[in-house]
Design a protein around this motif. Structure first.
Motif, short mmCIF file in Angstrom:
data_model
loop_
_atom_site.label_atom_id
_atom_site.label_comp_id
_atom_site.label_asym_id
_atom_site.label_seq_id
_atom_site.Cartn_x
_atom_site.Cartn_y
_atom_site.Cartn_z
N ALA A 39 -11.87 -10.47 -50.51
CA ALA A 39 -11.35 -11.61 -51.26
C ALA A 39 -9.84 -11.49 -51.44
O ALA A 39 -9.11 -12.49 -51.36
CB ALA A 39 -12.04 -11.72 -52.62
N CYS A 86 -12.82 -17.04 -53.80
CA CYS A 86 -12.02 -15.92 -54.30
C CYS A 86 -12.12 -15.82 -55.83
O CYS A 86 -12.26 -14.72 -56.38
CB CYS A 86 -10.56 -16.07 -53.88
N ALA A 113 -7.22 -14.19 -49.91
CA ALA A 113 -6.24 -14.85 -50.78
C ALA A 113 -4.82 -14.63 -50.25
O ALA A 113 -3.99 -15.55 -50.26
CB ALA A 113 -6.36 -14.33 -52.21
N THR A 145 -3.10 -17.53 -55.40
CA THR A 145 -3.48 -16.59 -54.35
C THR A 145 -2.63 -15.32 -54.37
O THR A 145 -3.12 -14.23 -54.04
CB THR A 145 -3.38 -17.24 -52.96
#
Length: 324
Positions: free
Chosen positions: A172, A213, A176, A156
């Protein structure tokens, strides 16, 4: 983005701390032959992680995150919570998971493509199957203290950086970032010996959010990076699945044959396993960012090969007894 990360971490840590007495009472994970823990431990802190992630991401993106994704994450979290307290039949879990993933996949814009040469229904069907598997493999791999943290935080963080650089959609990238912060807030409670576990209420929706994501990254023309980032989880879980199928074992049941689990049986300590997984994921994240920023086919191929070699090296180490 740093403020969003810090806020998600604080919310996650706060909810985890406040919910532990309740989880201790209603969602206690008792050790069995397949467990890595030795004493009864509360599970369900994923409630804090998912709540922090969705709250911060929704606030920062002003509704840019698809409602289908938010609704599906909540649905799959509820399914996980029920399963944490009173196990559900496998088929019921799978159908509800499939419905959640399908809601995300089939509401995406038709322009979102990975392989335009494929008919759209076929591509979406393949993504649906991959999504169901990804949701489950994140759950399967959540079997050791800090394991999911060691996976999700590097992935992430890389996705958040790519979003900041403009190589991933802002929604996204911020999602994340929020998930990264929420996992960091949970980490102190999950370090060995863990005081609380994520539970299915956490691992299942984490798989859904993280999968979305990565799918967004692939839709933005970066499938190599989307494959590199979760490469360790994909390799460990998929190889283990096929090995169990070949051996005609009930692959849907709990077990201790993942490479990271075999590592602890082969003499690795939990910190050693987590440290190697975290280091590997940092390497994979670096390779993924290189493929995106370089934009060269040669570099992309070289990065994929380097990533495969790195993953194979760690899996081989985990599958062999540690030298005394």
């Amino acid at each position: 983005m740093l403020f969003a990360l810090a806020l998600a971490a604080l919310i996650s840590a706060g909810i985890t701390w406040q919910s532990m007495p309740l989880l201790q009472r209603y969602a206690l994970a008792r050790p069995n032959a397949r467990s890595s823990h030795k004493i009864p431990t509360p599970q369900g802190a994923g409630i804090a992680v998912i709540a922090a992630t969705l709250l911060v991401a929704a606030a920062w993106t002003y509704g840019a995150i698809p409602l289908a994704l938010i609704g599906s994450a909540v649905l799959i979290a509820v399914v996980g919570l029920v399963d944490d307290i009173r196990p559900l039949p496998v088929l019921v879990r799978l159908v509800l998971q499939a419905a959640a993933v399908a809601a995300v996949v089939f509401t995406a814009p038709e322009s979102a493509r990975i392989v335009p040469a494929l008919p759209l229904p076929l591509e979406r069907g393949l993504i649906l199957l991959a999504g169901i598997w990804f949701v489950n493999l994140v759950n399967f791999m959540d079997g050791l203290d800090l394991m999911t943290v060691a996976e999700v935080v590097p992935v992430t963080a890389a996705l958040g950086l790519l979003g900041w650089l403009g190589d991933l959609s802002p929604s996204a990238g911020l999602l994340a970032t929020a998930l990264c912060g929420a996992m960091l807030g949970f980490a102190p409670f999950n370090r060995p010996v863990a005081k609380v576990f994520l539970g299915d209420v956490g691992s299942l929706p984490i798989g859904l959010l993280l999968g979305w994501c990565l799918l967004e990254l692939a839709w933005h023309g970066q499938p190599a990076a989307a494959l590199l980032l979760p490469a360790y989880y994909l390799a460990d879980s998929t190889i283990t699945l096929f090995r169990r199928i070949i051996r005609r074992e009930p692959f849907w049941s709990a077990h201790r044959t993942h490479f990271y689990q075999r590592a602890t049986d082969n003499g690795f300590t939990v910190p050693q396993v987590i440290g190697e997984v975290f280091a590997l994921n940092l390497v994979l994240a670096m390779l993924a960012i290189v493929t995106v920023r370089a934009g060269s086919t040669t570099i992309i191929v070289a990065s994929l090969v380097a990533g495969a070699v790195a993953v194979g090296f760690v899996l081989r180490r985990f599958s062999r007894p540690q030298a005394s």
